[in-house]
Scaffold this active site. Structure first.
Site, short mmCIF file in Angstrom:
data_model
loop_
_atom_site.label_atom_id
_atom_site.label_comp_id
_atom_site.label_asym_id
_atom_site.label_seq_id
_atom_site.Cartn_x
_atom_site.Cartn_y
_atom_site.Cartn_z
N ASP A 16 6.73 -1.46 -9.77
CA ASP A 16 6.07 -1.42 -8.47
C ASP A 16 4.63 -0.95 -8.70
OD1 ASP A 16 6.54 -1.47 -5.36
OD2 ASP A 16 5.32 0.32 -5.79
N GLU B 186 0.81 0.27 -6.75
CA GLU B 186 0.00 0.62 -5.59
C GLU B 186 -1.41 0.12 -5.87
OE1 GLU B 186 1.45 1.66 -2.97
OE2 GLU B 186 3.36 2.00 -4.01
N HIS C 30 5.84 4.46 -0.70
CA HIS C 30 4.56 3.87 -1.10
C HIS C 30 3.94 4.60 -2.29
CE1 HIS C 30 4.48 0.94 2.10
NE2 HIS C 30 4.74 1.90 2.99
N ASP D 186 9.18 3.90 -5.36
CA ASP D 186 9.52 2.57 -4.86
C ASP D 186 10.28 1.77 -5.93
OD1 ASP D 186 8.24 3.34 -2.62
OD2 ASP D 186 6.72 1.75 -2.62
#
Length: 598
Positions: A39, A41, A181, A186
């Protein structure tokens, strides 16, 4: 059709014994796969638009066991937008001392080496990673990718969860980690979602990575249980026939790899509803192994025309075509006919539909004012002119308005347009389109554009088919990707023989042997090949592909330099641009929609 390698028919029904299958056929069990769930960001939604990665989190798992975790903040060397900082909790001060993507990406790739990449909405995360790998001129590893969002949409119903967002799925599968987040959290939640989806699918008979990647709820358990029908088919090019218990042919297809293609009908690779219905009725699959993929394509067309299977939508009725005929009579005319006769007339076509033939006919009548009445006129007709003549669109031989010599000149120009150069039609209709467009009568201009495009395609098709049908024999070869040479013998536009030169065999001796064993073919009537137009066009497409070597040609295989194909490029480009106006991936036929006046 004769060929150096005779086709073999293979019946595949319920197995009498359980044969040992290869790992490729069995697939790779999910318990043996190492997944790297990742994942990211980021500062925005588009790497190409300048957005940067601010955090990478990943979890490596196999057989339900966590093997390792990876987490790093990434310095984007740019300000993190305030709304992103509020969403993720990642601030500029947090990433100030973090490594840049130049060092974070290689570290992640080392961690994920040899794994199947998993992400929720994988195109986003993997797209960012690939973008920065390309930016660093770093080769992207050959990762297989699994998207849990895409998989969930195939498995989860609205009764299970309101949507397929990661937070909703994590709650559904009771993940101990709540998505927040942040990349690692995540990724950890995605691991639990992956395991939850795998557990559900295991109850539906999905046990391999191949089945997981292609799963669809449209494929029933009953369909999956029929996978054994493909087990005796070879990994070779050929034609496959699905049959019901009365031995009626339901569907015919072709593939470079018979077994792999037929197996796909019993997995999620085949999700068309009518194919699901066909598979439910199927009891036997017959495979016909062919020497080459081109031979397989031709055999498929011939078998579909012979059996007319109910689940095949294309190529079932090659006899239901139309031609435009320039008649041979004292006052020639254009006529729509269903058959080509050996009557020395000139023909244009074939057309797959009556509408297409009529559009082409309208383009020709607009350019050449020959008569449009359907009866046969005597050499010296004596009757009143029709409405078309009164409108100035016909020379009116019926009332003596034109002499036979003048009329014959127009007919010669028309014949030259059909056989050699379409310039007269192009000029007349282009001028008409420009005039209509100038008057902002765009819909009428579009009608003329479509007529012209239909004519040009028909003329180009006729010229190509006629050129091939005139060749009594054409022998051509091509080296395939596996290094072998495929050879085809084509006679009057029909595939007469196909084979692959065995390693170590003299090529000339093989070709001589293939020619002797190939089918004898008589020429077709007029310009029409001794096969269906669809078959001959497949042969032409192969002959015009890269790497073809002509071994021998008996006759002249040529098309007119000023033929219709040179005008097609702009019309094809316009047609493609119209398709591009379709939203998203909708590429269905585009036709104008007329809205009622308000």
């Amino acid at each position: 059709m004769s060929s150096a390698v005779q086709p073999r028919s293979i019946q595949s029904g319920p197995p009498q014994w359980e044969a040992q299958r290869s790992f490729d056929e069995l697939g790779r069990p999910l318990r043996d796969i190492t997944f790297c769930v990742v994942d990211l960001e980021t500062t925005g939604g588009s790497a190409a638009g300048g957005s940067m990665i601010t955090e990478i989190g990943a979890v490596k798992v196999r057989g339900g066991e966590v093997l390792g975790e990876f987490q790093t903040l990434v310095n984007p060397h740019d300000q993190i937008p305030a709304f992103i900082a509020v969403l993720t909790g990642i601030t500029n001060s947090m990433v100030a001392e973090a490594p840049s993507i130049d060092s974070a990406l290689p570290a992640f790739l080392e961690f994920a080496e040899g794994c199947v990449l998993v992400a929720h909405n994988a195109p986003f995360d993997v797209g960012f990673l690939r973008h920065f790998a390309a930016q660093q001129e770093r080769p992207w590893p050959p990762f297989e990718v699994l998207d849990t969002a895409k998989l969930a949409r195939r498995v989860i119903t609205r009764d299970d969860a309101p949507n397929c967002k990661l937070s909703s799925l994590a709650a559904l599968f009771n993940s101990p980690t709540t998505p927040n987040h942040r990349a690692l959290a995540d990724a950890q939640a995605t691991v639990h979602v992956l395991h939850g989806l795998m557990e559900r699918l295991g109850n539906l008979g999905v046990h391999t990575i191949e089945e997981l990647q292609t799963f669809s709820s449209k494929v029933t358990t009953a369909q999956r249980k029929k996978r054994h029908l493909a087990e005796r088919l070879p990994h070779a090019p050929g034609v496959y026939l699905f049959k019901d218990r009365q031995d009626r042919v339901l569907y015919i297809g072709t593939s470079r790899d018979l077994r792999t293609r037929v197996r796909s009908y019993f997995t999620a690779s085949e999700t068309r509803s009518r194919m699901g219905e066909m598979v439910r009725l199927a009891e036997v699959v017959t495979g016909i192994e062919c020497a080459t993929t081109l031979e397989a394509q031709v055999r498929e067309l011939r078998l579909i025309a012979e059996h007319k299977p109910r689940y095949n939508r294309r190529s079932r009725f090659p006899e239901k075509v139309r031609f435009i005929k320039l008649t041979r009579e004292p006052w020639p005319r254009l006529s729509l006919v269903r058959k080509v006769l050996d009557d020395d007339a000139d023909y244009l076509g074939p057309f797959a539909s009556k509408n297409a033939a009529e559009r082409c006919l309208a383009a020709l009548h607009e350019t050449f004012p020959i008569r449009q009445c359907t009866d046969r006129l005597p050499r010296e007709p004596s009757r009143s002119a029709c409405v078309v003549a009164e409108m100035g669109r016909c020379l009116a031989p019926c009332d003596g308005s034109v002499d036979s010599d003048t009329y014959a000149v127009v007919v010669r120009q028309l014949r030259d347009t059909l056989l050699r150069s379409p310039d007269d039609v192009v000029d007349v209709i282009t001028e008409r389109m420009e005039r209509l467009a100038k008057d902002e009568r765009f819909e009428e201009a579009g009608i003329h554009r479509d007529r012209l495009a239909t004519f040009l395609r028909a003329a180009a098709r006729t010229q190509r088919l006629s050129a091939l049908s005139r060749c009594a024999e054409l022998v051509a070869a091509r080296r395939e990707d596996d290094g072998r040479w495929t050879v085809h013998v084509i006679r009057h536009g029909r595939l007469a023989g196909a084979g692959v030169i065995p390693p170590g065999m003299d090529a000339h001796a093989f070709v001589d042997q293939l020619r002797l064993s190939s089918e004898s073919v008589a020429t077709g009537p007029g310009p029409i090949p001794a096969a269906t137009a669809e078959e001959s066009e497949k042969l032409l497409n192969w002959l015009e592909s890269d790497g073809i070597r002509l071994v021998d040609v008996d006759g002249e295989w040529t098309c007119p330099v000023g033929g219709a194909r040179r005008h097609l490029a702009i019309h094809d480009a316009v047609n493609e641009s119209r398709k591009e106006l379709a939203p998203f991936d909708d590429r269905r036929g585009i036709s104008p929609v007329h809205q009622p006046a308000r």
